[in-house]
Design an enzyme around this catalytic site. Structure first.
Site, PDB file in Angstrom:
ATOM      1  N   GLU A 176      -5.104  -9.213   1.041  1.00  0.00           N
ATOM      2  CA  GLU A 176      -5.747  -8.946   2.299  1.00  0.00           C
ATOM      3  C   GLU A 176      -7.227  -8.744   1.940  1.00  0.00           C
ATOM      4  OE1 GLU A 176      -5.076  -5.512   4.564  1.00  0.00           O
ATOM      5  OE2 GLU A 176      -2.859  -5.961   4.809  1.00  0.00           O
ATOM      6  N   GLU A 228       0.997  -1.128  -0.006  1.00  0.00           N
ATOM      7  CA  GLU A 228      -0.089   0.069   0.071  1.00  0.00           C
ATOM      8  C   GLU A 228       0.968   1.225  -0.114  1.00  0.00           C
ATOM      9  OE1 GLU A 228      -3.076   0.070   2.931  1.00  0.00           O
ATOM     10  OE2 GLU A 228      -4.095  -1.637   2.076  1.00  0.00           O
TER      11      GLU A 228
END
Length: 434
Positions: free
Chosen positions: A251, A149
């Site tokens: 995720e 991220e």
């Protein structure tokens, strides 16, 4: 003679205790993962970070958790932070014994690529390489991430070339050491304004040395009683169709509404997505303040009395499942076992054309996908535009640095030197090709 027999038996027993040596390795071929015995590999994973430094050093704890994960049906853990200076054999063997592989992040808080002031420098390369040095030893290391991220909003796309430069240099380092070709990729935040530009950018271009070997996405869209279309998963599939490297969910698992149903797994491993996607990693194993846990290690305690219990949540012990979330995921995975395709049937048609490099768009993706990558040590030039370079140029950015390929001096004291490196390279090469 008796002594020789005893020595022989001890040698066999010693070899048997290091179970990762018999574990089929995972590699990326075309758009899929395969094990070395020729089977397509689908990820049923769990995010596993018991503490902020390294969850893979307490062998007894790993054995307890591996046994429970085996019951759950997991075959992968994802670990975000590790200490490359300690030995991980006990934990890696414990997970290998349970049929569980590792995807590990190479960065840490001090070394991660920053979204608004990105850089890719020697200190970062040295730190990333040290993690690779440690975990390439284990056959159940399935892949490594160069970032998690890094790009979190559409206006941080200027950091993408630094992520891709990290891919380039870690690939070069891996190959210079004759390590097994452990897949190298990236874990992205699910930012609609970056779809599908970021995934295409990391896998595009004529130079294979610069392309990521897998791409993954942290997705929290399918929450509660949703569906393939309503959740937006149908759009994820559309964006990934025809992608040239493996893609998976790194995720997933909304925590609201309760209970957590994990019904998105039926899409990922079913007819809608299993032909394109390589599985999913559910967040997360341990219960802590963010309330995503599938297990806990007992009731909360006073952190003043138990300093290891961050925020009052014990970080070790016997895993106790959290109901009904644990059983909901277990039930989903128990019914979902795509067989995929055999490597022997796939490899002949595995030449997939990379996507076109994305072009810049006003107010959105700002990177010229065909511009050269930053060289080691470059930082983002705030005045750079999509029309050319994305950083202040200090040298050629079309090749990996000498230190990435073992041709220069590195800082940080993490690397082995001279004869030891040569010997390790020969030994590793022999084991790989044996």
């Amino acid at each position: 003679m008796l002594n020789l027999v005893i020595l022989h038996i001890l040698a066999i027993l010693t070899a048997a205790t290091h179970v990762t040596a018999a574990t089929p390795t995972v590699s990326a071929v075309g758009s899929k993962f395969f094990t070395s015995d020729g089977n397509q590999f689908y990820i049923k994973g769990i995010a596993y970070q018991l503490n902020s430094t390294d969850p893979l050093i307490d062998t007894d704890q790993c054995k307890r958790d591996a046994k429970q994960m085996q019951d759950l049906g997991a075959n992968v853990i994802r670990v975000y932070h590790v200490d490359p200076t300690v030995d991980h054999t006990g934990c890696m063997d414990a997970f290998a014994s349970a049929g569980i592989y590792l995807f590990v992040d190479l960065d840490d808080f001090p070394t991660q690529i920053q979204p608004t002031t990105p850089s890719w420098n020697q200190s970062q390369l040295t730190a990333f390489s040290a993690v690779l040095d440690e975990f390439q030893k284990y056959d159940n290391t399935a892949g490594v991430f160069v970032g998690n991220e890094v790009l979190t909003t559409a206006d941080t796309s200027g950091a993408a070339p630094y992520v891709k430069a990290a891919v380039r240099d870690i690939k070069a380092y891996r190959d210079s050491k004759n390590y097994r070709k452990i897949p190298i990729g990236y874990s992205a935040a699910d930012v609609p304004g970056l779809r599908p530009m970021l995934q295409n950018y990391l896998a595009c271009g004529a130079n294979d040395a610069e392309r990521a070997e897998f791409y993954s996405l942290n997705v929290y869209e399918w929450c509660g009683e949703s569906s393939y279309d309503a959740s937006g998963y149908s759009q994820l599939e559309k964006n990934a169709t025809g992608y040239n490297v493996p893609i998976f969910v790194s995720e997933t698992g909304c925590r609201e509404p309760r209970p957590r149903l994990f019904t998105d797994q039926s899409a990922i491993f079913g007819k809608d997505m299993a032909g394109t996607w390589s599985g999913a990693i559910v967040y997360e194993w341990i219960q802590e303040a963010n309330d995503y846990g599938l297990i806990n290690y007992g009731p909360m305690v006073d952190p003043k009395e138990s300093p290891d219990a961050l925020d009052g949540y014990p970080r070790s012990g016997t895993p106790t499942t959290i109901s009904p979330d644990y059983n909901n995921l277990k039930s989903q995975w128990a019914t979902l076992s795509p067989t995929g395709v055999k490597l022997s049937a796939y490899s002949a048609s595995a030449s997939i054309t990379p996507p076109a490099c994305p072009t810049s768009t006003a107010g959105g993706w700002i990177v010229n996908g065909n511009a050269r990558l930053p060289s080691l040590g470059q930082t983002l030039d705030s005045a750079a535009t999509a029309s050319g370079a994305t950083a202040t140029t200090t040298g050629s950015a079309t090749k990996p640095s000498k230190s990435a390929t073992g041709g220069g001096t590195t800082s940080g004291g993490k690397e082995l030197t001279g004869m030891v490196l040569g010997l390790l390279g020969v030994m590793l090469g022999f084991v790989i090709y044996l």
